[in-house]
Write an enzyme that holds these catalytic residues in place. Structure first.
Site, PDB file in Angstrom:
ATOM      1  N   LYS A 117       0.830  -1.203   0.000  1.00 21.75           N
ATOM      2  CA  LYS A 117       0.000   0.000   0.000  1.00 21.75           C
ATOM      3  C   LYS A 117       0.866   1.255   0.000  1.00 21.75           C
ATOM      4  CE  LYS A 117      -2.056   1.607   3.731  1.00 21.75           C
ATOM      5  NZ  LYS A 117      -3.002   1.800   4.862  1.00 21.75           N
ATOM      6  N   ARG A 166       2.547   5.983  -3.284  1.00 22.43           N
ATOM      7  CA  ARG A 166       3.703   6.816  -3.608  1.00 22.43           C
ATOM      8  C   ARG A 166       4.024   6.712  -5.096  1.00 22.43           C
ATOM      9  NH1 ARG A 166       4.299   5.443   1.687  1.00 22.43           N
ATOM     10  NH2 ARG A 166       5.599   6.713   3.102  1.00 22.43           N
ATOM     11  N   ASP A 179       2.677  -1.099  11.919  1.00 24.56           N
ATOM     12  CA  ASP A 179       1.621  -1.881  11.276  1.00 24.56           C
ATOM     13  C   ASP A 179       1.742  -3.362  11.635  1.00 24.56           C
ATOM     14  OD1 ASP A 179       0.539   0.377  10.125  1.00 24.56           O
ATOM     15  OD2 ASP A 179       1.651   0.148   8.253  1.00 24.56           O
TER      16      ASP A 179
END
Length: 445
Positions: free
Chosen positions: A63, A68, A377
């Site tokens: 992701k 980006r 994360d």
């Protein structure tokens, strides 16, 4: 909480149950994709225990890299093909925003997107009957996508036109003041909305202001996305003079910044920095150019955060399981999660583009005390592993959980407690003591 955020929590919760010995029956999520499915369409999941998770998993695109790459591709002149793009709410919002800003986006099969651009982002212009050209103010709705909001705010502050960036109610609680302050210091004309007690948050209002180089300071202890956003926008700001950025405190999630710098380099823009990651410079006159440096194609490597779910499952049940798409050559910090599993007692084989995890099931995993500043994360997956470890697990330096798409700290504490764990919640850490006999409580609502 919006539908997509609720779904993300549901899927993470299902994964947490999977890795403590359960699985989602075949067809339970048939034909549904996390970025598209409305949460209301899944009322419950029935999970049955299984003793072993093993095999090979090919990972979807990262992701962080996907959004980006899309933004940088839009800042390249000509055509760029972005392959293995993750399908998610964040990427959908980015694609919608780029299309609204005049970028031609063509979706192809096999998770590929063709981005055609003049190399700039600008407010759309239209001509009336009197041939007078007018410029509209795009109002971009970015949902709860932090990987779209922060970089777009910086890039559009360096672009032509006026813009308004907004999102979900939760996005209006996610801070962006530090980024706005840094851009203002460089001379950009923008402001955010004061939303006590959360501080300066979206909506963000941007007016056109030509900037050429300069120096700014930004905080790094709330989100590394502020620094990444400034870096991504720097080639637009450093026209004839360099842009220099100083970090005024601690930089969290530093691997995500290094990921940004590596991606910029691949597209032709060099960033220099000191060893302590306190000072950064982008020299003037650089441009993103995918054709020159990448032959017009960029392949998004597999998502290391997603890999953590499957690696955890192998460590908890024995494996072996191999994830294909990221490994020792990955630019993503979450590959370090494999080392965390190894410290808990798993066996890890790390190769350049894949990772294999297994465990001798006669030796239990052990609880650990680990600093997760660089892997916030993957640290959420660690919370699920802690449920079957021998002894308590302390997850430190995850204060950034509190300003994500949901309040992750409270969510982790609440959901692991439902599973029978005894959980201590600190400001920036939590301690998870597994349930008796490492047996999670069934029938969690």
């Amino acid at each position: 909480m919006g539908a997509s955020s609720s779904l993300v929590r549901l899927v993470r919760y299902a994964v947490a149950l999977r890795v403590v010995g359960c699985f989602v029956p075949p067809g339970a999520l048939h034909g549904r994709r996390c970025g598209v499915l409305r949460a209301e369409s899944v009322e419950s999941l029935h999970l049955e225990p299984i003793p072993l998770v093993r095999g090979v998993v090919r990972l979807p695109g990262s992701k962080s890299l996907s959004n980006r790459a899309l933004l940088i591709a839009a800042l390249c002149e000509g055509e760029t093909v972005v392959e293995n793009l993750l399908e998610s709410d964040d990427t959908e919002r980015m694609l919608e925003a780029l299309a609204s800003l005049g970028v031609d986006v063509e979706r192809r099969g096999d998770a590929a997107v063709v981005v055609r651009s003049e190399g700039t982002l600008a407010a759309a212009k239209s001509g009336g009957d009197d041939s007078v050209t007018t410029t509209t103010t795009p109002k971009l709705f970015l949902g709860n996508a932090g990987t779209a909001m922060r970089p777009l705010a910086a890039v559009l502050a360096a672009s032509e036109g006026t813009f308004e960036l907004d999102g979900t109610p939760r996005m209006r609680e996610r801070p962006i003041q530090d980024l706005v302050d840094a851009l203002q210091e460089l001379g950009c004309d923008l402001e955010c909305t004061q939303n006590p007690p959360f501080g300066g948050c979206p909506p963000v209002f941007i007016k056109e202001q030509r900037v050429d180089g300069g120096r700014c300071a930004v905080s790094g202890n709330t989100s590394s996305q502020f620094l990444s956003a400034l870096l991504l926008a720097s080639p637009l700001l450093a026209r004839t003079k360099d842009v220099e950025i100083d970090i005024i405190d601690d930089l969290i999630s530093a691997p995500y910044v290094l990921l940004t710098i590596d991606l910029m380099r691949r597209f032709g823009v060099e960033v220099t920095h000191d060893d302590s990651l306190k000072s950064f410079k982008v020299e003037a006159g650089q441009r993103y150019d995918s054709k020159k440096h990448l032959g017009g194609r960029y392949f998004v490597e597999g998502d290391a955060s997603s890999a953590s779910y499957f690696l955890a499952a192998a460590a908890m049940t024995g494996g072996p399981l191999t994830v294909v798409g990221c490994g020792s050559e990955s630019t993503q910090g979450d590959v370090r999660f494999a080392e965390v599993l190894e410290s808990m007692g798993a066996t890890v084989d790390m190769q350049p583009t894949n990772i294999t995890v297994s465990r001798d099931t006669t030796s239990p995993l052990k609880g650990i005390d680990v600093d997760c500043l660089d892997i916030p994360d993957a640290a959420m997956t660690l919370a699920a592993v802690a449920l079957v470890a021998d002894g308590p697990t302390t997850i430190r330096n995850v204060g950034s959980w509190r300003v994500k798409e949901t309040e992750r700290m409270k969510a982790i504490v609440q959901e692991t407690s439902k599973l029978g764990a005894d959980v201590f919640e600190g400001d920036t850490h939590c301690v998870i003591t597994p349930p008796p006999q490492n047996t999670p409580t069934p029938n969690v609502a």
